[in-house]
Design an enzyme around this catalytic site. Structure first.
Site, PDB file in Angstrom:
ATOM      1  CB  SER A 138      -0.904   0.018   1.236  1.00  0.00           C
ATOM      2  OG  SER A 138      -1.535   1.282   1.396  1.00  0.00           O
ATOM      3  CE1 TYR A 152      -4.471  -2.014   4.577  1.00  0.00           C
ATOM      4  CE2 TYR A 152      -3.701   0.177   3.983  1.00  0.00           C
ATOM      5  CZ  TYR A 152      -4.088  -1.095   3.616  1.00  0.00           C
ATOM      6  OH  TYR A 152      -4.088  -1.450   2.291  1.00  0.00           O
TER       7      TYR A 152
END
Length: 243
Positions: A138, A152
């Protein structure tokens, strides 16, 4: 990639589905895993078969240690070997730091980190020279633009260290490991017309969401023969989110 055997984890929708179909179009036989969306997974299998290749859907929870590694073995058995692993399965959880529970931490790390490690370990045991491990991370591993993404971002940042270590560990065997870092991408989990789309688009240099197929194109390069001298690298496919 004619005749190559590929496993794409979390391949029933979004980026994973686009990767699976793109690699099938390049000539690979492709197995995908799914956690709960069997109908969607079968749709992807039909798209793989429409490209003239063999498709297999395997139910597996990447957060379960036995299933994360077992899916690799099942894919290799179904396809007659394994040449490429695409670690795509992941879970997202955002929220204020004080709201994150120990159970949240366990779930996110079990899927996003441990599952990737165990699948990569199992795949390395199956691969010969020319094997490829491509992991989808990501953009938040490089830049966290606001609050709420602590857990995250931590899980995705861990993949950078894992990727570099895999490259060193497997280089002598001719197996490469690379990491792709997507930015905001138009999927059902994060639609380009969703309530948070405007701010996300504004954070990119291009001012828009990416398409799953744009991420899949980079993965296809890293999975193919043309990337034989590329390993331990990170590729931002983020529209300039980290610029």
């Amino acid at each position: 990639m004619d005749g190559k055997a590929v496993l794409v984890t979390g391949g029933s929708r979004g980026i994973g589905a686009a990767i699976a179909v793109r690699l099938a179009e390049a000539g690979a036989d492709v197995a995908i895993t799914y956690a709960s969306r069997e109908a969607a997974a079968q749709d992807v299998v039909r798209a793989i078969e429409a490209a003239g290749r063999r498709g297999v859907a395997l139910r597996a929870d990447s957060g379960d240690p036995a299933e994360a590694a077992g899916a690799v073995d099942r894919a290799a058995e179904a396809l007659g070997g394994l040449d490429v692993l695409v670690n795509n399965a992941g879970v997202g959880l955002v929220g204020p730091l004080e709201s994150i529970t120990p159970a949240d931490v366990d779930r996110v790390l079990s899927v996003n980190v441990r599952g990737v490690f165990l699948a990569s370990q199992a795949a390395a045991a199956r691969m010969g020279r020319g094997g490829r491990i491509v992991t989808v991370g990501s953009c938040m591993a490089q830049r966290v633009p606001g609050p709420g993404g602590t857990l995250y971002a931590m899980s995705k940042a861990a993949l950078g260290g894992l990727n570099r270590a895999l490259a060193r560990e497997l280089g002598e065997r001719g197996i490469t490991a690379n990491l792709v870092l997507p930015g905001p991408v138009d999927t059902d989990m994060n639609p380009a017309d969703g309530p948070f789309a405007g701010p996300q688009s504004a954070m990119t240099a291009l001012g828009r969401f990416g398409r799953p197929e744009e991420v899949a194109a980079v993965v296809a390069f890293l999975a193919g023969d043309g990337s034989a001298y590329v390993t331990g690298a990170e590729f931002a496919v983020d529209g300039g989110h980290a610029a």
